[in-house]
Design a protein around this motif. Structure first.
Motif, PDB file in Angstrom:
ATOM      1  N   VAL A  27     -27.430  -8.815 -16.943  1.00 47.23           N
ATOM      2  CA  VAL A  27     -27.778  -9.473 -15.667  1.00 47.23           C
ATOM      3  C   VAL A  27     -28.976 -10.394 -15.867  1.00 47.23           C
ATOM      4  N   ASP A  28     -30.011  -9.886 -16.527  1.00 45.41           N
ATOM      5  CA  ASP A  28     -31.223 -10.678 -16.755  1.00 45.41           C
ATOM      6  C   ASP A  28     -30.920 -11.952 -17.534  1.00 45.41           C
ATOM      7  N   GLN A  29     -30.212 -11.834 -18.624  1.00 47.67           N
ATOM      8  CA  GLN A  29     -29.940 -13.002 -19.463  1.00 47.67           C
ATOM      9  C   GLN A  29     -29.002 -13.994 -18.777  1.00 47.67           C
ATOM     10  N   ALA A  30     -28.054 -13.500 -17.997  1.00 44.07           N
ATOM     11  CA  ALA A  30     -27.144 -14.403 -17.277  1.00 44.07           C
ATOM     12  C   ALA A  30     -27.896 -15.214 -16.226  1.00 44.07           C
ATOM     13  N   LYS A  32     -31.165 -15.860 -16.140  1.00 40.12           N
ATOM     14  CA  LYS A  32     -32.090 -16.777 -16.821  1.00 40.12           C
ATOM     15  C   LYS A  32     -31.343 -17.987 -17.392  1.00 40.12           C
ATOM     16  N   ALA A  33     -30.182 -17.765 -17.972  1.00 41.07           N
ATOM     17  CA  ALA A  33     -29.389 -18.881 -18.521  1.00 41.07           C
ATOM     18  C   ALA A  33     -28.998 -19.843 -17.403  1.00 41.07           C
ATOM     19  N   ALA A  34     -28.627 -19.305 -16.251  1.00 40.01           N
ATOM     20  CA  ALA A  34     -28.273 -20.160 -15.114  1.00 40.01           C
ATOM     21  C   ALA A  34     -29.473 -20.973 -14.648  1.00 40.01           C
ATOM     22  N   ILE A 114     -35.758 -10.758 -25.814  1.00 41.78           N
ATOM     23  CA  ILE A 114     -34.733 -11.720 -26.238  1.00 41.78           C
ATOM     24  C   ILE A 114     -35.211 -13.139 -25.948  1.00 41.78           C
ATOM     25  N   ASP A 115     -35.779 -13.352 -24.774  1.00 37.62           N
ATOM     26  CA  ASP A 115     -36.325 -14.680 -24.449  1.00 37.62           C
ATOM     27  C   ASP A 115     -37.380 -15.100 -25.465  1.00 37.62           C
ATOM     28  N   ASP A 124     -39.255 -17.443 -16.290  1.00 41.80           N
ATOM     29  CA  ASP A 124     -39.593 -16.838 -15.001  1.00 41.80           C
ATOM     30  C   ASP A 124     -39.133 -17.791 -13.907  1.00 41.80           C
ATOM     31  N   PHE A 125     -38.812 -17.265 -12.737  1.00 45.27           N
ATOM     32  CA  PHE A 125     -38.265 -18.157 -11.699  1.00 45.27           C
ATOM     33  C   PHE A 125     -38.398 -17.649 -10.273  1.00 45.27           C
TER      34      PHE A 125
END
Length: 168
Positions: A27-30, A32-34, A114-115, A124-125
């Motif tokens: 969930v986190d990586q998806a 952040k990628a978006a 991973i980031d 961050d967003f």
């Protein structure tokens, strides 16, 4: 080994922990990628007026932008925390919900690690507008909530006197 044999308590804890870690990371990586794909750094939009904005920032530090530029050290710390979480879930006969909460902490740490490893900074967003607070991300939410639930859960578990040698 019999394929129909049910998992031990340790096995159930371990599976729940691993599933929580994986779900949080995905969930986190998806998300952040978006954010990286849709918004250039420094741009975003209002999500809830006066409450929450989406603002793409890249953080080279840790929480609250502390330890800027210390990415390698933060990766080592994340690995140590992950190892501690794995050891706790494996060694202690903790309740299943506590294993899931600890998995949320570990998953959030892995997501930010991973980031750091592949982006050189953490994406961050989430920017609060009703209070002056640093911009954060999904992994940070899971770490914070996971720690809070883990502390309370561990305390309540010890209070009930259920703590004892690990059951396999």
């Amino acid at each position: 080994m019999d394929a129909t044999r049910p998992l031990s308590r340790r096995g159930m804890r371990s599976v729940a922990f691993l599933l929580a870690v994986c779900l949080v990371v995905v969930v986190d990586q998806a998300v952040k990628a978006a954010v990286r794909a849709l918004y250039p750094v420094g741009e975003g939009e209002t999500l809830i007026p006066g409450v929450l904005d989406l603002l793409h920032v890249e953080n080279t530090g840790a929480a609250f932008s502390m330890a800027r530029g210390m990415g390698p050290l933060l990766v080592v710390i994340a690995i140590a925390v992950l190892a501690g979480c794995v050891a706790l879930v494996w060694r202690e006969d903790i309740p299943l919900p506590l294993a899931v909460a600890i998995g949320c902490v570990a998953g959030g740490g892995v997501g930010n690690m991973i980031d750091r490893l592949f982006q050189g900074s953490v994406t961050d967003f989430l920017a609060t507008r009703f209070v002056d607070f640093p911009v954060f991300n999904v992994a940070d939410v899971f770490v914070t909530c996971g720690v809070a639930v883990s502390v309370v859960g561990y305390y309540l578990w010890n209070l009930k006197g259920e703590r004892g040698p690990s059951a396999t």
